[in-house]
Design a protein around this motif. Sequence first.
Motif, PDB file in Angstrom:
ATOM      1  N   TRP A  83       0.825  -1.321   0.092  1.00 31.79           N
ATOM      2  CA  TRP A  83      -0.090   0.108   0.022  1.00 31.79           C
ATOM      3  C   TRP A  83       0.790   1.177  -0.166  1.00 31.79           C
ATOM      4  CZ3 TRP A  83      -4.952  -0.348  -1.016  1.00 31.79           C
ATOM      5  CH2 TRP A  83      -5.706  -1.518  -1.001  1.00 31.79           C
ATOM      6  N   ALA A  86       2.662   3.854  -4.176  1.00 35.97           N
ATOM      7  CA  ALA A  86       2.334   4.975  -4.636  1.00 35.97           C
ATOM      8  C   ALA A  86       3.138   6.042  -4.161  1.00 35.97           C
ATOM      9  CB  ALA A  86       0.864   5.398  -4.468  1.00 35.97           C
ATOM     10  N   TRP A  87       3.306   5.975  -2.813  1.00 37.47           N
ATOM     11  CA  TRP A  87       4.184   6.955  -2.075  1.00 37.47           C
ATOM     12  C   TRP A  87       5.537   6.743  -2.464  1.00 37.47           C
ATOM     13  CZ3 TRP A  87       3.694  11.476   0.150  1.00 37.47           C
ATOM     14  CH2 TRP A  87       5.051  12.039   1.036  1.00 37.47           C
ATOM     15  N   ASN A  90       6.282   8.488  -5.885  1.00 36.86           N
ATOM     16  CA  ASN A  90       6.122   9.998  -5.887  1.00 36.86           C
ATOM     17  C   ASN A  90       7.362  10.437  -5.289  1.00 36.86           C
ATOM     18  OD1 ASN A  90       5.040  12.344  -4.156  1.00 36.86           O
ATOM     19  ND2 ASN A  90       4.083  12.133  -6.008  1.00 36.86           N
ATOM     20  N   ASN A 166      -2.297  -1.814  -6.575  1.00 35.10           N
ATOM     21  CA  ASN A 166      -1.316  -1.059  -6.144  1.00 35.10           C
ATOM     22  C   ASN A 166      -0.068  -0.531  -7.252  1.00 35.10           C
ATOM     23  OD1 ASN A 166      -1.593  -0.005  -3.142  1.00 35.10           O
ATOM     24  ND2 ASN A 166      -2.090  -2.081  -3.059  1.00 35.10           N
ATOM     25  N   SER A 169      -0.304   2.180  -9.681  1.00 32.79           N
ATOM     26  CA  SER A 169       0.387   3.580  -9.465  1.00 32.79           C
ATOM     27  C   SER A 169       1.681   4.001 -10.296  1.00 32.79           C
ATOM     28  CB  SER A 169       0.676   3.562  -7.856  1.00 32.79           C
ATOM     29  OG  SER A 169      -0.328   3.382  -7.072  1.00 32.79           O
ATOM     30  N   MET A 172      -0.061   6.381 -12.621  1.00 32.73           N
ATOM     31  CA  MET A 172      -0.662   7.441 -11.917  1.00 32.73           C
ATOM     32  C   MET A 172       0.280   8.262 -11.279  1.00 32.73           C
ATOM     33  SD  MET A 172      -3.804   5.258 -10.439  1.00 32.73           S
ATOM     34  CE  MET A 172      -4.922   4.407 -11.559  1.00 32.73           C
ATOM     35  N   SER A 174      -0.768  10.330  -8.441  1.00 32.56           N
ATOM     36  CA  SER A 174      -1.069  10.480  -7.315  1.00 32.56           C
ATOM     37  C   SER A 174      -0.326   9.731  -6.287  1.00 32.56           C
ATOM     38  CB  SER A 174      -2.434  10.105  -6.906  1.00 32.56           C
ATOM     39  OG  SER A 174      -2.976  10.150  -5.615  1.00 32.56           O
ATOM     40  N   SER A 176      -0.903   8.939  -3.359  1.00 25.77           N
ATOM     41  CA  SER A 176      -1.699   7.793  -2.480  1.00 25.77           C
ATOM     42  C   SER A 176      -2.532   6.754  -3.468  1.00 25.77           C
ATOM     43  CB  SER A 176      -2.908   8.534  -1.843  1.00 25.77           C
ATOM     44  OG  SER A 176      -3.985   9.205  -2.759  1.00 25.77           O
ATOM     45  N   PRO A 177      -2.861   5.431  -2.730  1.00 25.48           N
ATOM     46  CA  PRO A 177      -3.255   4.448  -3.701  1.00 25.48           C
ATOM     47  C   PRO A 177      -4.809   4.554  -3.787  1.00 25.48           C
ATOM     48  CG  PRO A 177      -2.801   3.556  -1.726  1.00 25.48           C
ATOM     49  CD  PRO A 177      -2.449   5.421  -1.459  1.00 25.48           C
TER      50      PRO A 177
END
Length: 261
Positions: A83, A86-87, A90, A166, A169, A172, A174, A176-177
């Motif tokens: 989870w 995504a972070w 990023n 997940n 991501s 994407m 973002s 956040s997921p």
Amino acid sequence: MRLLRLYVRLLGAHLRSLLEYEGDFWVMMIGTILMQVVNVVFLAALFAKVPAINGWSFWAVVAMFAMVAVAEGVGSLFFEGMWNIAWLINQADLDYMLVRPYPVVLQVSSITIGINGLSNILTGGIMLGAALSHVDVNWTPARVLLGIVVLLSAIVIKVAINLATNAASFWMQSPSPMFAFAVHQAGDLARFPLSVYPLALKAALGFVLPFAFVSFFPVSFVLGHGSAWVGLLTPLVAVYCVAIAAWVFSRGLRRYESAGS
């Protein structure tokens, strides 16, 4: 075996760090247990008004709730790091993982631990045991063995879906997921018999995102109820989901471009 030992050691380090804050640990454990208790109370109130849902008894539906709880518990306790994909993307923290002599997917999965998964596994296991003790099943050695295989396969399916959604991501922006969380929320529909939903939703839960193989079809097989034979396909669905998740993650990892600054 070396990879497994490293994985366990990483999770153990995170567990020891969490246990440093005993208050937080017990609050999370009790909170998760209360959530499962509320689920059972809700079902009891529902079945107090109706004798069955499309032919499914109270304890059969409890077994479905239990399967989802156990699968989510294993995902949280052992693979919570998914989870954070995504972070990590990023913030370009995947850069560090790419240069380490350890599979990136395992590094990501073990970057943290969801201690609430432990209480989910415990309460889900209790619910499943209580449900199976109240249903009429002819337990043979073959059925017990197949039931264990189906249960483990259902858990693998849930974890594989978490990884694949997940890993989206990578495409994407973002941190956040959001997509993975939306799919996870849709998975809550698998707590109830598939037969109560319209055809389009049955197809979605049975084939597109096979959450039905996390709970409904395995329980159908064990109880010999409804489309019991479909439950035997759970191990094959698990292999398919793992293959898709691995493909999505590897494709996403190839297009990873760090932070760009």
